[in-house]
Every structure is written in structure tokens, then in C-alpha cells.
Design a protein around this motif. Structure first.
Motif, PDB file in Angstrom:
ATOM      1  N   LYS A   1       5.246   9.701   6.504  1.00 46.27           N
ATOM      2  CA  LYS A   1       6.461  10.186   5.846  1.00 46.27           C
ATOM      3  C   LYS A   1       6.166  10.652   4.421  1.00 46.27           C
ATOM      4  CE  LYS A   1       9.595   7.221   8.526  1.00 46.27           C
ATOM      5  NZ  LYS A   1      10.526   6.058   8.464  1.00 46.27           N
ATOM      6  N   LEU A   2       5.296   9.917   3.724  1.00 45.58           N
ATOM      7  CA  LEU A   2       4.922  10.329   2.369  1.00 45.58           C
ATOM      8  C   LEU A   2       4.190  11.672   2.392  1.00 45.58           C
ATOM      9  CD1 LEU A   2       3.702   6.953   0.813  1.00 45.58           C
ATOM     10  CD2 LEU A   2       5.827   8.167   0.327  1.00 45.58           C
ATOM     11  N   ALA A   3       3.326  11.841   3.386  1.00 48.17           N
ATOM     12  CA  ALA A   3       2.599  13.112   3.509  1.00 48.17           C
ATOM     13  C   ALA A   3       3.556  14.266   3.789  1.00 48.17           C
ATOM     14  CB  ALA A   3       1.546  13.004   4.610  1.00 48.17           C
ATOM     15  N   GLU A   4       4.594  13.999   4.595  1.00 49.10           N
ATOM     16  CA  GLU A   4       5.584  15.040   4.889  1.00 49.10           C
ATOM     17  C   GLU A   4       6.345  15.472   3.634  1.00 49.10           C
ATOM     18  OE1 GLU A   4       7.979  13.353   8.013  1.00 49.10           O
ATOM     19  OE2 GLU A   4       7.001  14.624   9.516  1.00 49.10           O
TER      20      GLU A   4
ATOM     21  N   PRO B   1      -2.070  15.406   1.445  1.00 52.26           N
ATOM     22  CA  PRO B   1      -2.281  15.859   2.824  1.00 52.26           C
ATOM     23  C   PRO B   1      -2.483  14.661   3.760  1.00 52.26           C
ATOM     24  CG  PRO B   1      -3.783  16.958   1.281  1.00 52.26           C
ATOM     25  CD  PRO B   1      -3.168  15.810   0.545  1.00 52.26           C
ATOM     26  N   GLU B   2      -1.840  14.697   4.900  1.00 52.37           N
ATOM     27  CA  GLU B   2      -1.957  13.583   5.831  1.00 52.37           C
ATOM     28  C   GLU B   2      -3.383  13.416   6.331  1.00 52.37           C
ATOM     29  OE1 GLU B   2       0.337  11.719   9.730  1.00 52.37           O
ATOM     30  OE2 GLU B   2       0.817  13.739   9.030  1.00 52.37           O
TER      31      GLU B   2
ATOM     32  N   GLN C   1       0.823  -1.212   0.000  1.00 49.55           N
ATOM     33  CA  GLN C   1       0.000   0.000   0.000  1.00 49.55           C
ATOM     34  C   GLN C   1       0.858   1.263   0.000  1.00 49.55           C
ATOM     35  OE1 GLN C   1      -0.415  -2.538   2.238  1.00 49.55           O
ATOM     36  NE2 GLN C   1      -2.249  -3.471   1.343  1.00 49.55           N
ATOM     37  N   GLU C   2       2.002   1.184   0.663  1.00 46.49           N
ATOM     38  CA  GLU C   2       2.911   2.331   0.659  1.00 46.49           C
ATOM     39  C   GLU C   2       3.400   2.618  -0.755  1.00 46.49           C
ATOM     40  OE1 GLU C   2       7.337   3.559   2.351  1.00 46.49           O
ATOM     41  OE2 GLU C   2       6.335   1.748   3.116  1.00 46.49           O
TER      42      GLU C   2
ATOM     43  N   GLU D   1       0.709   6.474  -6.924  1.00 48.51           N
ATOM     44  CA  GLU D   1      -0.540   6.836  -7.598  1.00 48.51           C
ATOM     45  C   GLU D   1      -1.262   8.039  -6.998  1.00 48.51           C
ATOM     46  OE1 GLU D   1      -1.238   5.555 -10.291  1.00 48.51           O
ATOM     47  OE2 GLU D   1      -0.340   3.569 -10.384  1.00 48.51           O
ATOM     48  N   CYS D   2      -0.951   8.419  -5.785  1.00 48.16           N
ATOM     49  CA  CYS D   2      -1.737   9.465  -5.112  1.00 48.16           C
ATOM     50  C   CYS D   2      -1.028  10.817  -5.088  1.00 48.16           C
ATOM     51  CB  CYS D   2      -2.066   9.029  -3.679  1.00 48.16           C
ATOM     52  SG  CYS D   2      -3.028   7.502  -3.611  1.00 48.16           S
ATOM     53  N   LYS D   3      -0.068  11.012  -5.961  1.00 47.36           N
ATOM     54  CA  LYS D   3       0.623  12.295  -6.029  1.00 47.36           C
ATOM     55  C   LYS D   3      -0.345  13.396  -6.445  1.00 47.36           C
ATOM     56  CE  LYS D   3       5.029  10.135  -7.264  1.00 47.36           C
ATOM     57  NZ  LYS D   3       6.041   9.928  -8.325  1.00 47.36           N
ATOM     58  N   GLY D   4      -0.336  14.476  -5.672  1.00 47.28           N
ATOM     59  CA  GLY D   4      -1.209  15.598  -6.001  1.00 47.28           C
ATOM     60  C   GLY D   4      -2.625  15.475  -5.487  1.00 47.28           C
ATOM     61  N   TRP D   5      -2.902  14.425  -4.701  1.00 48.87           N
ATOM     62  CA  TRP D   5      -4.241  14.319  -4.133  1.00 48.87           C
ATOM     63  C   TRP D   5      -4.465  15.457  -3.142  1.00 48.87           C
ATOM     64  CZ3 TRP D   5      -6.578   8.835  -3.183  1.00 48.87           C
ATOM     65  CH2 TRP D   5      -6.586   8.133  -4.394  1.00 48.87           C
TER      66      TRP D   5
END
Length: 350
Positions: free
Chosen positions: A83-86, A91-92, A15-16, A22-26
Motif C-alpha cells: 500500500k505504501l508503494a502504491e 518502488p515496490e 517496520q511499516e 524514512e524511505c520517502k523518495g527511495w
């Protein structure tokens, strides 16, 4: 997909990798739902260290670093998504961990999972669905649920994912592999959803003689399709060139019968055209492996359904159309077409 640029390295959870890729820019308008059983929350969502009770499990986990031992850090998916959100990927606040009170081992538990997931989906959502870590019956539930949501909430499917860790081999073998050899593929399985769409459209046509749902599937599958990496532009253009007139003519015939267009019915032109378009599509081998394999049998059904129509001008087409409408539950249309056709036949005889 074999592209080195799409590889995501050093992750414990598929999932990471999917979310990071795939969720870049969400934005705040999007949601990432992680549905967790109690065991999944304790073992995989929260970070920690490997305990003595994990010792026997380590050898059974094929995506863990080699030579794990008690006391080593265990990466939790919650922390990894943080970490991905950072990094600004999303957005987290859009990450939501949702408890599942069931594991799907009984009918009641399956319905509980169904209700939990269904309640989180809103009208017109676009869904990206991963079922890598569910028990083997849950992917089946997921596919049925997605089809249900298409019909009840008008959702669309962005993609369906499955991390095929088992392709690397048995656990004891993978634990001996160096990290740069542990490249498990993430499969894109949206085609499963497309097959379900074709199945539903075929059922609607066979039972009600209505091809509009099939036209919608053709539109989404080919006419609105964007080029995917590795696909030939010539193949896509050729498929669109074939599918566009087929879709338009199927739509025209359906509306012709629904609205009792007598002159069009008698002329036989639409039926003749759709036969030719069907033959062209069936004979074409541009797309050797793809959704056309699901479309061809449906086109054979359509061709059989229109066999009694004359492809040229014939008043008897009105009688055939009246029977066709009656057989497909369009009683009012059947009566109207029959009445108008009988008058036309009598006038022609006189």
C-alpha cells in the motif's frame, strides 16, 4: 521524538511506520530487506485472519487493536508495504523478503543469520537497521555485524531503530487503552554505533599510536554533522569550532611521526598545541550528554601517551619520538628518527 508531525498512526508493525517515514523518495537503487523466520513469515508477513490458535496470543500482542476476536483481519506487513508503494513512497520492487533458516538459539544458528544478512550488503552501502522484533540476543548480533561491515565493506550507518512498545506497559493493560493512547515511541539508536566507532579508534591509537581513525570519527560525529530537529545551532557550531583544530592537530602529529618530520618533532609545537586543544575540549560542557562523553576518556589516553614530549624546542624530543615509534610498532620510523636525532645532538654539542 515527541513531534506530532512525525507520528504514524494505525500500524500493526513498527517496520511499516519506519519505512513510511524514512524511505520517502527511495529509488530502484535502494533496497528494503525484511529478514523472516518461518514463524515471522506466517504470523506477520502474510495477511490473513485470526484463527482459534491465535486466541491466546492476542492478549500478548501489545500493538494490536483492542477487542480482537477470531475471524478478524490480521494485517500482514507485505500488504502494508504494498500500500505504501502504491502511494509512490518507493518502488515496490525494492522490497525483498529474505528467509532466515535460523532463530539464533545456538552458535551455528547465529553464524547462519550473520552470513545471510552479510551477503546482502554491498560495498559503501548506507544502512538503516531495525531490530525491534528480534529475540533479545539478535540486537547484540546486529551491532557487532554493523561494526564488522564498517570495516569490511565500508558501510555507513544512516540510523538504527527500536520500537519501544514495552514503554506502554504490560499487554493486559495496553489492551484496555483506546487507540489514540497507544503511542509507542520509536527510538533512534545510532549513538550505539558511534560508541563502537570510538571504541575501535581508541584501540587503534592505544596499540599503534595512530590517531587517523579517531580523526575520522570526530569528522563524522561533529564536523560533518547536520542539524537534527530540536538541536541548538549554537551548540553544534561551538562543538565544530572546538573539534576542528583538535582533529587537524591529531592528524598532523600522526603524520609527523609516520613520515619522520624531524624539525616538527624537535620543535614540540604540535604536542603543545594538541595538549591545549585537548584541555579545551575536556573542560567544555556545551555538550552535556552526547558523544563527547565517549571522546573524553580517549583524549586522556592521548594526553598520557604524549606526556614525555617537551612542549617547547628540545632535541630530546627526538629520543622520545624514537621510543614512542618503537613502542607503537613503527620500527623503521624509530630507527630513522633515532639516527637523525643522534647526529643532531652530536652537532649541537660540538
Amino acid at each position: 521524538d515527541g513531534d506530532e508531525n512525525n507520528r504514524v498512526c494505525n500500524v500493526r508493525h513498527v517496520q511499516e511506520a519506519i519505512v513510511g517515514h524514512e524511505c520517502k523518495g527511495w529509488s530502484e537503487n535502494d533496497r528494503i530487506f525484511i529478514f523472516l523466520t518461518k514463524a515471522a513469515r506466517a504470523n506477520n508477513w502474510e495477511s490473513g485472519v485470526y484463527k482459534p490458535s491465535d486466541k491466546q496470543k492476542i492478549g500478548d500482542v501489545i500493538d494490536e487493536p483492542a477487542n480482537l476476536k477470531v475471524g478478524d483481519e490480521k494485517w500482514g506487513l507485505k500488504e502494508q508495504l504494498h500500500k505504501l508503494a502504491e502511494q509512490g513512497i518507493f518502488p515496490e520492487s525494492i522490497v525483498k523478503d529474505e528467509p532466515l533458516d535460523s532463530e539464533g538459539f545456538s552458535e551455528d544458528e547465529i553464524w547462519n543469520i550473520f552470513n545471510t544478512i552479510e551477503s546482502k550488503i554491498e560495498e559503501n552501502d548506507e544502512i538503516y537497521f531495525d531490530f525491534t522484533n528480534g529475540f533479545r540476543n539478535l540486537p547484540m548480533l546486529g551491532m557487532v555485524l554493523l561494526t564488522y561491515l564498517k570495516n569490511t565493506k565500508n558501510i555507513t550507518i544512516g540510523e538504527i531503530y527500536y520500537g519501544a512498545f514495552e514503554k506502554l506497559g504490560p499487554a493486559y493493560k495496553v489492551n484496555t487503552l483506546p487507540m489514540d493512547k497507544r503511542n509507542a515511541p520509536v527510538l533512534r539508536l545510532k549513538s550505539f554505533s558511534n560508541i563502537m566507532d570510538f571504541s575501535t579508534a581508541a584501540g587503534v591509537f592505544a596499540k599503534y599510536g595512530n590517531a587517523l581513525q579517531l580523526c575520522d570519527v570526530i569528522d563524522r560525529t561533529w564536523l560533518k554533522k547536520k542539524n537534527m530537529e530540536g538541536e541548538s545551532n549554537d551548540v553544534i557550531l561551538n562543538m565544530k569550532k572546538m573539534m576542528n583544530p583538535l582533529k587537524n592537530k591529531l592528524e598532523r602529529i600522526t603524520k609527523m611521526l609516520q613520515s619522520c618530520r624531524g624539525l616538527e618533532i624537535v620543535s614540540g609545537e604540535n604536542v603543545n598545541d594538541v595538549r591545549n586543544y585537548i584541555q579545551t575540549v575536556v573542560d567544555d560542557d556545551t555538550e552535556k550528554n552526547g558523544p563527547k562523553q565517549a571522546l573524553n576518556p580517549i583524549l586522556s589516553i592521548i594526553r598520557r601517551k604524549f606526556e614525555e614530549f617537551d612542549g617547547s624546542k628540545n632535541l630530546m624530543n627526538g629520543i622520545v619520538a624514537a621510543r614512542w615509534c618503537y613502542d607503537n610498532g613503527m620500527i623503521q620510523q624509530s630507527l630513522t628518527i633515532m639516527q637523525e636525532t643522534l647526529v643532531s645532538i652530536c652537532m649541537d654539542m660540538l
